[in-house]
Each structure stands twice: as structure tokens, then as C-alpha cells.
Design an enzyme around this catalytic site. Structure first.
Site, mmCIF file in Angstrom:
data_model
loop_
_atom_site.group_PDB
_atom_site.id
_atom_site.type_symbol
_atom_site.label_atom_id
_atom_site.label_comp_id
_atom_site.label_asym_id
_atom_site.label_seq_id
_atom_site.Cartn_x
_atom_site.Cartn_y
_atom_site.Cartn_z
ATOM 1 C CG ASP A 255 -1.812 1.177 1.318
ATOM 2 O OD1 ASP A 255 -2.647 1.352 0.409
ATOM 3 O OD2 ASP A 255 -1.691 1.959 2.287
ATOM 4 C CD GLU A 291 -2.355 2.673 -3.516
ATOM 5 O OE1 GLU A 291 -3.421 3.274 -3.706
ATOM 6 O OE2 GLU A 291 -1.842 2.522 -2.383
#
Length: 553
Positions: A255, A291
Site C-alpha cells: 500500500d 500501489e
């Protein structure tokens, strides 16, 4: 949704389907009698209308090229009646995931957290009680692996929850520290776990109580940023990674990697490189997808980390290439040339890269909203995605046209609709979602029975990938002479096998003359059409219905 089914069947009925290359299977007027009453059409009759004679043997390679299904457990399927999805619900729906052709799942955060989305972790080595137990998760891994499905979990290393014991202890220590005194890391090592300062460096810094200290929280104050330069923090995350890898987790979705250190791509790439190296020392087949919500130029820089995958944001969202191409606003010829450029750029940096394309995710409007509930355009977007290289990601509910509304995150994470009639397992969804948001499309049960549904289009599109490993892994060559506006032809070569992919993204039937040596002698191997239309090849003339894709070999 009677009118949707009727419209789909009327479109299909408008075509008198002829031979499909091997002269088998014809559709006559008898197949489409009683079309005025769509509810009276049996599943067998629908299958007759949607004749397809090109299903091939599956050829699924057990490697890190996968078809991934993103699951928000909270809204997916509830087995204990509390209105919140759970891990046992995911287990119960693994057969569905497998039937759709997905062989990888990405679970959004499953660790303990004070929020519904769980991107602020309070314990990195446990399961949220709302979702179940570590024993439930172990069973999920075992059941997934039995089905050939690999499991990737969200790994939030950029920040923790402000309720994490590391942060709580650090703040308590600083609050008691006499003014002007330097922290003693031997007394409180957790001060070094975060970015603390004696001044408010910028608007992303928040005060620690009434003390002279501030901490960084780029997203929100409840998510303090971790100091990934700290050797102690690195060791913590190595131990956390080992915990999950030893349990059987196949990969991490990293993330917010562009925020490890703001505006320092080189540093962030180095953090990923070191962490991935550790993970693969535990499992050589370990997979990581990251990401980094940045442009293509910066994605190329991130691949210098030599980690396998980064999400392809250039093709995603309402302004991305997939949606624009599906709407006809971005020509097929331009789309395939962009695919080639992406391949050539990234393979020169890291030849082990695996692209991670997607249309939308949990932070974006749903595909149905982007494409104004136009089922044909939604199918076209899926077809384009599923013929891209790498490992495509599909957000749960995308295959049934699940809706979203506005910009509120909760409205992008609504309950999965398993049936229009049977509410068993249906979750309540996020508490702050705006309710009254209705879907223009039927649930899973109804779409499974409708041969012309969005779901069944997804199912065939994923199967095409599973029949043809060249789609995911092949080296792209664009046949320039056959790329004209909404028409495009490419080849993909993997090992000693070459296929061609022909695109028609227009709203009209076109004839593609296959007069290039690269496709000479090839025959139809499979295709995707909107509502049962047939792709036909006569000599070197390929008749491509509106918004269709054909695989040749």
C-alpha cells in the site's frame, strides 16, 4: 431486471447466426421464438441463441501471472449474520471465484483496525475479530490452494494506526519528556518508529497532545507515518512478513509505496527492493504488487526496484485508456501502440516485470458509473483488460455492474449482490455509505443464468486468458498496416507459440482483411462479442461485429 434481459435477448435475436468456422452449430428462427416474453426463455434456449464453438482446453501455467479478484471482505459475504463480511464468507465463495476463472485473490486489509476499511493497523500479526480468526484465515489459505488460487494480502507498511501500541507508547513517552530533553531510544525505542519533530514541519504534522512534539501523518492524523529508515522498523516488518509467509500467504499488495518518503522515488524503490529480497529468501515464488499512484514515467522509475508488479494507473479510472477505448474516445490503434510502448519501456528496465492492469479499484468510481451503465461498453472494457499482458485485477462486483455513487469511499465499497431474491449472506456494507444506491443490473445468480450478461462476458474473457498463455506473457508486435482507427491487430509470442488479437472497438461491423504475413494461415481460436454475435473468417476476410475481439492462431 426484466427490461435488461429482454434488451439483451432482442439484440442477440437480431443476428441469424451462421457457421462458426468449423461449420458446426447454426441458429435458426426456432431458437428465438417467443422473444417478446424474455422471462419464458429457458437456459437451454438462451444457450442456443448464444452459440459458441471455440472453447479450447485450459492451459493454465502455475506461475506469478494470474487473474486476480480484489475482495473487500467487509462487503463480500456474511456467514455469521452480523451484517459484516467475513473470511468464512470468502471461503464459501471460492468455488464462484474459481468458476469465474480467477486464480488469485487480493484481500484488502484483514488485520485488526479501528476503521471499517482497516488501512490503519493496530496489530500486524492477527486477524480483525470482525472477519474471524487466524484459524479461519489458515483454512482460507488451504481451501484457496486446493483450488489453485493464490492469496495476496494488503500490506500497509507506510503507516500504522494511531492506536497501534508502538505509537501509543511513543506518544506517552514524549508527553512526559521534559521540555528541551532529547528522547532516549533505550528507554523508548518506538520514538524512532515514526517521524517526530519539535516543530510543525508542514500541514501533515500533528501535535502530540499538549507537548512540544509533532508527528507526520500524510493521509490523516489517525494514520501516523512510519520511519522506514529505522533498522528497528525494518526488522519489525521482516518479522511480520515471515509470520504471514510461513502461514502460507503467496504475496503482498504493498500500500501507498509512493509515500514511504514523499517525492523520493529512489528511496522508495530501494525500500521495496530490500523488502522483496527478504520475502523471496523465504519463498522464491513470492509475489509483490505495489500501489504507486503516479504517471507512467514514474512507474518506469519504480520498476528499477526489480520488484515484479506495479498497478497500471495509466489504463485505469474514468480518464484511463481502458474506459476511453471502450467508449470509442481512444482509438484501438492508439490503444495497442500504447501497450507496445509500455512493454518496450519497462522490459528495458526490468525484464522480469509483470504488468498489473485494472479498470477500477476500491478508491475509484465503479466501472458502471464510469460507463454510464452501458453494458456493451462495460463488456468492451473487460475485453480490452483481459487481452492485456500481465496479471489483470478485477474489483469484486465489477463483473455484475455493481454501482457506486459520488466521491465518498464508502459508496465505492457497497455490498456484493449475490441474488436479487435470496439475501442470504448479503452484508450491510460500510456504515456511512449512502443507501438507496441501486444497481441497474441483476445479481450473480440471475446473471449466471443469462448467457448475455456482463458476468458471462467476464467469464468467457477470463477463460480466453486461461486457454491462451500467450495473452498474459507474449511479446507484443503491432501490425501497423492493420491498425486503422478503431481496428487494430497485434501478435503475441510466448516461447514458440504465436497468437494474433484483432480488435474492433467501433459500434459497427467491420471486415478485416488479414493480408499480412504475420497472420497468414491463422484461424479463429476464440472471440468476445457483446450479445451472441458470431465472428466469421472466410478466406482472409474476418467479419468483426461491433465492439468485438478475436483470437487467431
Amino acid at each position: 431486471m426484466k427490461y435488461r434481459k429482454l434488451w439483451s435477448m432482442l439484440l442477440a435475436a437480431s443476428f441469424i447466426l451462421c457457421s462458426c468456422g468449423n461449420d458446426s452449430g447454426q441458429t435458426t428462427q426456432e431458437n428465438i421464438e417467443s422473444i417478446e416474453n424474455a422471462e419464458s426463455i429457458s437456459a437451454d434456449e438462451q444457450e442456443a441463441v448464444f452459440t459458441y464453438d471455440y472453447e479450447q482446453r485450459l492451459n493454465v501455467i502455475d506461475d506469478n501471472y494470474r487473474n486476480y479478484y480484489e475482495i473487500f471482505v467487509y462487503s463480500f459475504y456474511d456467514t455469521d449474520g452480523d451484517g459484516i463480511g467475513d473470511l468464512n464468507g470468502v471461503i464459501e465463495k471460492l468455488d464462484y471465484v474459481q468458476e469465474m476463472g480467477f486464480n488469485g485473490i487480493w484481500l484488502m486489509p484483514i488485520m485488526p483496525s479501528p476503521t471499517y476499511h482497516k488501512y490503519d493497523v493496530t496489530n500486524y500479526c492477527d486477524i480483525s475479530a470482525e472477519y474471524g480468526s487466524l484459524e479461519d484465515f489458515q483454512r482460507l489459505l488451504e481451501e484457496s490452494h486446493k483450488r489453485g488460487i493464490r492469496v495476496v494480502i494488503d500490506f500497509v507498511m507506510n503507516h500504522s494506526s494511531s492506536g497501534h501500541p508502538w505509537f501509543v507508547e511513543a506518544c506517552n513517552y514524549l508527553k512526559e519528556l521534559p521540555e528541551g530533553t532529547e528522547p532516549d531510544l533505550e528507554k523508548c525505542p518506538y520514538v524512532d518508529y515514526y517521524h517526530f519533530a519539535r516543530e510543525q514541519v508542514n500541514s501533515s504534522y500533528y501535535r502530540v497532545g499538549a507537548s512540544e512534539w509533532y508527528y507526520e501523518g500524510v493521509f490523516v492524523s489517525e494514520m501516523p507515518d512510519l520511519n522506514l529508515s529505522s533498522e528497528a522498523v525494518k526488522e519489525e516488518f521482516r518479522n511480520i512478513a515471515k509470520f504471514w509467509i510461513d502461514m502460507g500467504v503467496d504475496g503482498f499488495r504493498m500500500d501507498a509505496v509512493a509515500h514511504f518518503e514523499e517525492s523520493d522515488t529512489s528511496y522508495n524503490a530501494q525500500v521495496l527492493n530490500e523488502f522483496f529480497g527478504y520475502c523471496t529468501s523465504l519463498n522464491p515464488d513470492f509475489y509483490m504488487v505495489s500501489e504507486a499512484w503516479v504517471n507512467d514515467t514514474m512507474i518506469a522509475q519504480y520498476y528499477e526496484s526489480k520488484t515484479p508488479s506495479f498497478f497500471n494507473f495509466g489504463v485505469a479510472s474514468a480518464e484511463g485508456k481502458l474506459v476511453k477505448a471502450a467508449r470509442g474516445k481512444y482509438k484501438a490503434a492508439s490503444f495497442v501502440k500504447a501497450m507496445l510502448s509500455y512493454q518496450d519501456t519497462l522490459s528495458a528496465i526490468y525484464d522480469g516485470y509483470i504488468d498489473a492492469p485494472f479498470i477500477a479499484n476500491h478508491d475509484m468510481a465503479r466501472v458502471s458509473n464510469m460507463l454510464r451503465n452501458d453494458a456493451n461498453d462495460m463488456k468492451m472494457a473487460c475485453g480490452l483488460l483481459m487481452t492485456m499482458n500481465g496479471s489483470p485485477y478485477v474489483y469484486y462486483g465489477e463483473e455484475i455492474g455493481l454501482p457506486s455513487s459520488g466521491t465518498k469511499d464508502e459508496n465505492k465499497r457497497l455490498p456484493m449482490i449475490w441474488s436479487d431474491k435470496d439475501t442470504t449472506g448479503t452484508t450491510k456494507g460500510p456504515k456511512n455509505a449512502d443507501y438507496g444506491i441501486t444497481s441497474s443490473f441483476a445479481g450473480v445468480e440471475e446473471q449466471m443464468a443469462d448467457a448475455g450478461s456482463i458476468l458471462n462476458y467476464y467469464k468467457r474473457a477470463v477463460r480466453l486468458r486461461n486457454e491462451n498463455p500467450e495473452i498474459a506473457r507474449g511479446e507484443i508486435q503491432v501490425i501497423e498496416a492493420l491498425c486503422i482507427e478503431h481496428q487494430a491487430v497485434i501478435t503475441k509470442t510466448y516461447e514458440d507459440s504465436t497468437i494474433a488479437i484483432v480488435y474492433n472497438t467501433s459500434d459497427e461491423t467491420i471486415e478485416v482483411v488479414l493480408n499480412d504475413a504475420a497472420v497468414e494461415g491463422m484461424t479463429i481460436r476464440g472471440y468476445l462479442t457483446l450479445n451472441g454475435e458470431v465472428v466469421e473468417l472466410n478466406d482472409d476476410k474476418l467479419m468483426m461485429p461491433a465492439q468485438s475481439i478475436c483470437i487467431l492462431k
